[in-house]
Every structure is written in structure tokens, then in C-alpha cells.
Design a protein around this motif. Structure first.
Motif, PDB file in Angstrom:
ATOM      1  N   GLY A  81      -2.076  -3.312  -9.578  1.00  0.00           N
ATOM      2  CA  GLY A  81      -3.240  -3.580 -10.417  1.00  0.00           C
ATOM      3  C   GLY A  81      -4.127  -4.636  -9.788  1.00  0.00           C
ATOM      4  O   GLY A  81      -4.479  -4.564  -8.625  1.00  0.00           O
ATOM      5  N   GLY A  82      -4.436  -5.668 -10.532  1.00  0.00           N
ATOM      6  CA  GLY A  82      -5.287  -6.746 -10.031  1.00  0.00           C
ATOM      7  C   GLY A  82      -4.528  -7.860  -9.346  1.00  0.00           C
ATOM      8  O   GLY A  82      -5.126  -8.825  -8.878  1.00  0.00           O
ATOM      9  N   LEU A  83      -3.199  -7.755  -9.271  1.00  0.00           N
ATOM     10  CA  LEU A  83      -2.387  -8.789  -8.643  1.00  0.00           C
ATOM     11  C   LEU A  83      -2.135  -8.425  -7.182  1.00  0.00           C
ATOM     12  O   LEU A  83      -1.411  -7.473  -6.885  1.00  0.00           O
ATOM     13  N   GLU A  84      -2.740  -9.194  -6.284  1.00  0.00           N
ATOM     14  CA  GLU A  84      -2.649  -8.916  -4.851  1.00  0.00           C
ATOM     15  C   GLU A  84      -1.295  -9.322  -4.288  1.00  0.00           C
ATOM     16  O   GLU A  84      -0.813 -10.429  -4.537  1.00  0.00           O
ATOM     17  N   GLY A  85      -0.678  -8.426  -3.543  1.00  0.00           N
ATOM     18  CA  GLY A  85       0.583  -8.719  -2.880  1.00  0.00           C
ATOM     19  C   GLY A  85       0.388  -9.751  -1.777  1.00  0.00           C
ATOM     20  O   GLY A  85      -0.712  -9.921  -1.241  1.00  0.00           O
ATOM     21  N   ILE A  86       1.453 -10.436  -1.427  1.00  0.00           N
ATOM     22  CA  ILE A  86       1.383 -11.482  -0.404  1.00  0.00           C
ATOM     23  C   ILE A  86       0.968 -10.911   0.941  1.00  0.00           C
ATOM     24  O   ILE A  86       0.135 -11.487   1.632  1.00  0.00           O
ATOM     25  N   SER A  87       1.524  -9.765   1.326  1.00  0.00           N
ATOM     26  CA  SER A  87       1.178  -9.186   2.630  1.00  0.00           C
ATOM     27  C   SER A  87      -0.277  -8.710   2.664  1.00  0.00           C
ATOM     28  O   SER A  87      -0.932  -8.830   3.703  1.00  0.00           O
ATOM     29  N   ASP A  88      -0.798  -8.202   1.546  1.00  0.00           N
ATOM     30  CA  ASP A  88      -2.209  -7.800   1.496  1.00  0.00           C
ATOM     31  C   ASP A  88      -3.120  -9.023   1.582  1.00  0.00           C
ATOM     32  O   ASP A  88      -4.156  -8.992   2.243  1.00  0.00           O
ATOM     33  N   ARG A  89      -2.732 -10.097   0.925  1.00  0.00           N
ATOM     34  CA  ARG A  89      -3.511 -11.341   1.009  1.00  0.00           C
ATOM     35  C   ARG A  89      -3.497 -11.878   2.441  1.00  0.00           C
ATOM     36  O   ARG A  89      -4.509 -12.336   2.958  1.00  0.00           O
ATOM     37  N   PHE A  90      -2.337 -11.811   3.090  1.00  0.00           N
ATOM     38  CA  PHE A  90      -2.225 -12.272   4.473  1.00  0.00           C
ATOM     39  C   PHE A  90      -3.197 -11.498   5.358  1.00  0.00           C
ATOM     40  O   PHE A  90      -3.928 -12.090   6.155  1.00  0.00           O
ATOM     41  N   ARG A  91      -3.243 -10.167   5.202  1.00  0.00           N
ATOM     42  CA  ARG A  91      -4.152  -9.344   6.005  1.00  0.00           C
ATOM     43  C   ARG A  91      -5.615  -9.704   5.716  1.00  0.00           C
ATOM     44  O   ARG A  91      -6.430  -9.828   6.628  1.00  0.00           O
ATOM     45  N   ARG A  92      -5.951  -9.884   4.445  1.00  0.00           N
ATOM     46  CA  ARG A  92      -7.333 -10.208   4.069  1.00  0.00           C
ATOM     47  C   ARG A  92      -7.772 -11.541   4.662  1.00  0.00           C
ATOM     48  O   ARG A  92      -8.883 -11.673   5.161  1.00  0.00           O
ATOM     49  N   GLU A  93      -6.888 -12.534   4.643  1.00  0.00           N
ATOM     50  CA  GLU A  93      -7.276 -13.872   5.100  1.00  0.00           C
ATOM     51  C   GLU A  93      -7.150 -14.092   6.601  1.00  0.00           C
ATOM     52  O   GLU A  93      -7.817 -14.955   7.147  1.00  0.00           O
TER      53      GLU A  93
END
Length: 111
Positions: A81-93
Motif C-alpha cells: 500500500g502506502g508503506l514503502e519497504g526498506i529496499s524500495d526506499r534504499f533504491r529511491r534514495e
């Protein structure tokens, strides 16, 4: 639809007890004896993320083994949903995948 399980290379959160710890990393293996991950304690993840985003060296993911009697729970890291996974956040940042940072990208080395 293919079920996604806990295969090697899966980003995971591992909850441990005695002492209580949380570890984020990439699953190396899951055996009756225990779990091996290439990861970092969740408490140090923010520092690691900022360091990686700036392209600096210092903290890093290490290969860890925990005996099964310490493992309380293992979760697959994923965006829900709207809660971003840690690995997705890592890729985004950082612009890189956690697999790349862990040195376990999908390519197999030839012997």
C-alpha cells in the motif's frame, strides 16, 4: 501467479531475541540450524542509507548467521500500500538496489 517466498537474494527483516535485535538484509540461506543474511542492524540502517546516498565508505552490509533458537520472526521486505519497504526506499534514495550494495546481484560468478 507465482508465489514469492524466502529464496536467497530476498530482502528480509529478521527479528531476534536474547538479546532483542532487528536486522535488515538480503537472505543468504534459511536452514533448520539458522538463518544467514548479508545485512545490518536496523538501528544503524539510517546512517548506512545516508552514507550510501552520499557515495561515502564506512558502514556496510556483512554476512551474519543467527541460530534458529534466536529467530523470533522473518518478514519479507516489501512495499505494501502506502508503506514503502526498506529496499524500495534504499533504491529511491541511492539509485542502487540493496542486492548491489550487498554484493549479491543476480549474476552468478563462474568458477
Amino acid at each position: 501467479m507465482k508465489a514469492r517466498g524466502f529464496d536467497p537474494g530476498t530482502p528480509v527483516l529478521v527479528y531476534l531475541h536474547s538479546p532483542r535485535e532487528k536486522v535488515f538484509g538480503v537472505l543468504v540461506s534459511l536452514q533448520p540450524a539458522g538463518i544467514a543474511v548479508r545485512g545490518i542492524e536496523l538501528a544503524a540502517f539510517e546512517d548506512f542509507l545516508r552514507q550510501e546516498a552520499r557515495g561515502e565508505k564506512g558502514l556496510g552490509l556483512v554476512t551474519l548467521f543467527y541460530p534458529m533458537n534466536r529467530v523470533e520472526r522473518v518478514e519479507r521486505d516489501e512495499t505494501v500500500g502506502g508503506l514503502e519497504g526498506i529496499s524500495d526506499r534504499f533504491r529511491r534514495e541511492t539509485g542502487r538496489s540493496v542486492l548491489e550494495a550487498a554484493g549479491v546481484s543476480g549474476r552468478r560468478r563462474r568458477r
